[in-house]
Motif scaffolding. Structure first.
Motif, PDB file in Angstrom:
ATOM      1  N   PRO A 138       0.841  -1.196   0.000  1.00 39.77           N
ATOM      2  CA  PRO A 138       0.000   0.000   0.000  1.00 39.77           C
ATOM      3  C   PRO A 138       0.877   1.248   0.000  1.00 39.77           C
ATOM      4  CG  PRO A 138      -0.662  -1.526   1.737  1.00 39.77           C
ATOM      5  CD  PRO A 138       0.658  -1.980   1.235  1.00 39.77           C
ATOM      6  N   PRO A 139       0.292   2.404  -0.270  1.00 34.10           N
ATOM      7  CA  PRO A 139       1.048   3.649  -0.143  1.00 34.10           C
ATOM      8  C   PRO A 139       1.585   3.808   1.274  1.00 34.10           C
ATOM      9  CG  PRO A 139      -1.010   4.028  -1.301  1.00 34.10           C
ATOM     10  CD  PRO A 139      -1.071   2.628  -0.768  1.00 34.10           C
ATOM     11  N   LEU A 148      -6.188  -1.803   5.568  1.00 30.17           N
ATOM     12  CA  LEU A 148      -5.413  -2.971   5.165  1.00 30.17           C
ATOM     13  C   LEU A 148      -6.308  -4.005   4.479  1.00 30.17           C
ATOM     14  CD1 LEU A 148      -3.071  -3.537   8.244  1.00 30.17           C
ATOM     15  CD2 LEU A 148      -2.540  -2.386   6.087  1.00 30.17           C
ATOM     16  N   THR A 149      -7.532  -4.157   5.002  1.00 27.80           N
ATOM     17  CA  THR A 149      -8.490  -5.068   4.374  1.00 27.80           C
ATOM     18  C   THR A 149      -8.856  -4.589   2.975  1.00 27.80           C
ATOM     19  OG1 THR A 149      -9.402  -5.704   6.526  1.00 27.80           O
ATOM     20  CG2 THR A 149     -10.777  -6.098   4.594  1.00 27.80           C
ATOM     21  N   GLU A 150      -9.070  -3.293   2.839  1.00 30.95           N
ATOM     22  CA  GLU A 150      -9.415  -2.727   1.529  1.00 30.95           C
ATOM     23  C   GLU A 150      -8.279  -2.915   0.536  1.00 30.95           C
ATOM     24  OE1 GLU A 150     -10.668   1.601  -0.448  1.00 30.95           O
ATOM     25  OE2 GLU A 150     -10.670   1.327   1.731  1.00 30.95           O
ATOM     26  N   PHE A 151      -7.038  -2.691   0.987  1.00 30.77           N
ATOM     27  CA  PHE A 151      -5.897  -2.885   0.090  1.00 30.77           C
ATOM     28  C   PHE A 151      -5.742  -4.352  -0.282  1.00 30.77           C
ATOM     29  CE2 PHE A 151      -4.208   1.249   1.847  1.00 30.77           C
ATOM     30  CZ  PHE A 151      -4.246   1.927   0.629  1.00 30.77           C
ATOM     31  N   GLY A 152      -6.013  -5.253   0.665  1.00 32.97           N
ATOM     32  CA  GLY A 152      -5.960  -6.675   0.348  1.00 32.97           C
ATOM     33  C   GLY A 152      -6.977  -7.051  -0.719  1.00 32.97           C
ATOM     34  N   GLN A 153      -8.172  -6.519  -0.611  1.00 32.96           N
ATOM     35  CA  GLN A 153      -9.205  -6.775  -1.609  1.00 32.96           C
ATOM     36  C   GLN A 153      -8.828  -6.169  -2.955  1.00 32.96           C
ATOM     37  OE1 GLN A 153     -12.606  -5.083   0.371  1.00 32.96           O
ATOM     38  NE2 GLN A 153     -13.031  -6.930   1.575  1.00 32.96           N
ATOM     39  N   ASN A 176       1.989  -5.481   4.168  1.00 35.39           N
ATOM     40  CA  ASN A 176       0.927  -4.723   4.830  1.00 35.39           C
ATOM     41  C   ASN A 176      -0.443  -4.882   4.165  1.00 35.39           C
ATOM     42  OD1 ASN A 176       2.511  -3.348   6.943  1.00 35.39           O
ATOM     43  ND2 ASN A 176       3.522  -2.383   5.197  1.00 35.39           N
ATOM     44  N   LEU A 177      -0.843  -6.121   3.976  1.00 33.16           N
ATOM     45  CA  LEU A 177      -2.153  -6.421   3.415  1.00 33.16           C
ATOM     46  C   LEU A 177      -2.891  -7.373   4.349  1.00 33.16           C
ATOM     47  CD1 LEU A 177      -1.289  -7.045  -0.352  1.00 33.16           C
ATOM     48  CD2 LEU A 177      -1.987  -4.901   0.725  1.00 33.16           C
ATOM     49  N   ALA A 178      -4.212  -7.317   4.333  1.00 32.89           N
ATOM     50  CA  ALA A 178      -5.046  -8.247   5.089  1.00 32.89           C
ATOM     51  C   ALA A 178      -5.791  -9.147   4.103  1.00 32.89           C
ATOM     52  CB  ALA A 178      -6.023  -7.494   5.979  1.00 32.89           C
TER      53      ALA A 178
END
Length: 307
Positions: A138-139, A148-153, A176-178
């Motif tokens: 992520p940035p 983190l959840t949004e970036f994972g998706q 840094n992703l979920a």
């Protein structure tokens, strides 16, 4: 009698280096960062076509420092597209040129993922690429758990949207992703050429109750590194080609790692950052009888008992 010195045919507006043949100029460019190679091509008509003939491309967003993240990613994407133009805009020499190895490090920036994905699919469509490596995060910033959840998706959507490119991926590092319950297994299964996977400072969405299960009996994954991964437990159900596994995790269950069907496993390193106050670490429940080729085992449980 000594022969006269070699005289290069140097035009008035060209320097002596530019008078060298393409083969030697490409060797010079190959030793530069891709950003500098693109700059060299833009600075001279003699060099302009050369960056498109490089067979090994290394490009990181950190080399493009701008006032904002969007501007940095704009510059990154522009550099990538300058050497990997879309098929409809590429000339004949570019279409016939094969990129053999490509390594990219970039941020999850929604406005830029489509152009990056299309460029990669054009590269692999030539069928001669041997190695593709991504490092994606992520940035920069202190991202919250929902972010983190949004970036994972967002990453999983990127992977599904450009499946052709991801099928050629050989090495992947994510930071840094979920992830959802089946995301990691789906990712490895879709990346059929993936040999190395590293998940750094990542977590399961519901990390206190979710087990990271990896069940990929048909994958060619050989190396798995989980660094500061947060979940209830890690379970490698079936990863038959895996040779090296390294897990540095926050522990919520004993044992924190279970290795089921990993018949080719040679090297294992497990470190746990949370001790269990009531029971020792159960090594016998961690390793299965399938790991017959295991030659190195490194454990670090910070003075905790091992049984």
């Amino acid at each position: 009698m000594e022969s006269p010195p070699l005289k290069l045919n140097v035009a008035r507006d060209e320097d002596r280096i530019s008078d060298l043949p393409d083969e030697l100029l490409l060797r010079i460019l190959a030793r530069l960062d891709l950003r500098d190679a693109v700059r060299a091509g833009a600075a001279s008509t003699r060099w302009r076509h050369l960056p498109h003939q490089l067979s090994v491309l290394l490009l990181g967003v950190s080399r493009f420092r701008r006032a904002t993240l969007v501007e940095s990613m704009d510059a990154f994407a522009a550099a990538l597209l300058s050497v990997c133009p879309p098929a409809e805009r590429s000339c004949e020499c570019q279409r016939s040129h094969a990129i053999k190895a490509l390594a990219l490090c970039f941020y999850l920036s929604a406005p830029h993922l489509s152009s990056i994905g299309r460029a990669l699919e054009d590269v692999v469509s030539r069928g001669k690429t041997k190695w593709i490596e991504f490092r994606i995060s992520p940035p920069p910033g202190d991202n919250t758990a929902p972010e983190l959840t949004e970036f994972g998706q967002q990453f999983m959507s990127f992977c599904r949207a450009y499946q052709v490119a991801f099928r050629w991926l050989t090495s992947l590092t994510l930071e840094n992703l979920a992830f959802g319950d089946s995301d990691v297994t789906d990712l490895i299964s879709n990346c059929v050429k993936l040999e190395s996977l590293a998940l750094r400072a990542c977590r399961m969405v519901n990390f206190e109750h979710s087990v990271l299960k990896i069940d990929t009996p048909c994958s060619g994954l050989q190396e798995l590194n989980l660094v500061h991964f947060v979940c209830k437990r890690i379970q490698l159900i079936s990863v038959p080609k895996l040779r090296q596994a390294s897990c540095l995790i926050w522990r919520f269950e004993n044992p924190p790692v279970r290795l089921d069907y990993v018949p080719d496993l040679r090297h294992v390193a497990i470190a746990c950052l949370r001790t269990h106050p009531k029971a020792p670490f159960k090594l016998s429940e961690c390793l299965s009888r399938s790991a017959l080729n295991l030659s190195e085992l490194h454990l670090n449980f910070f003075h905790q008992m091992v049984s």
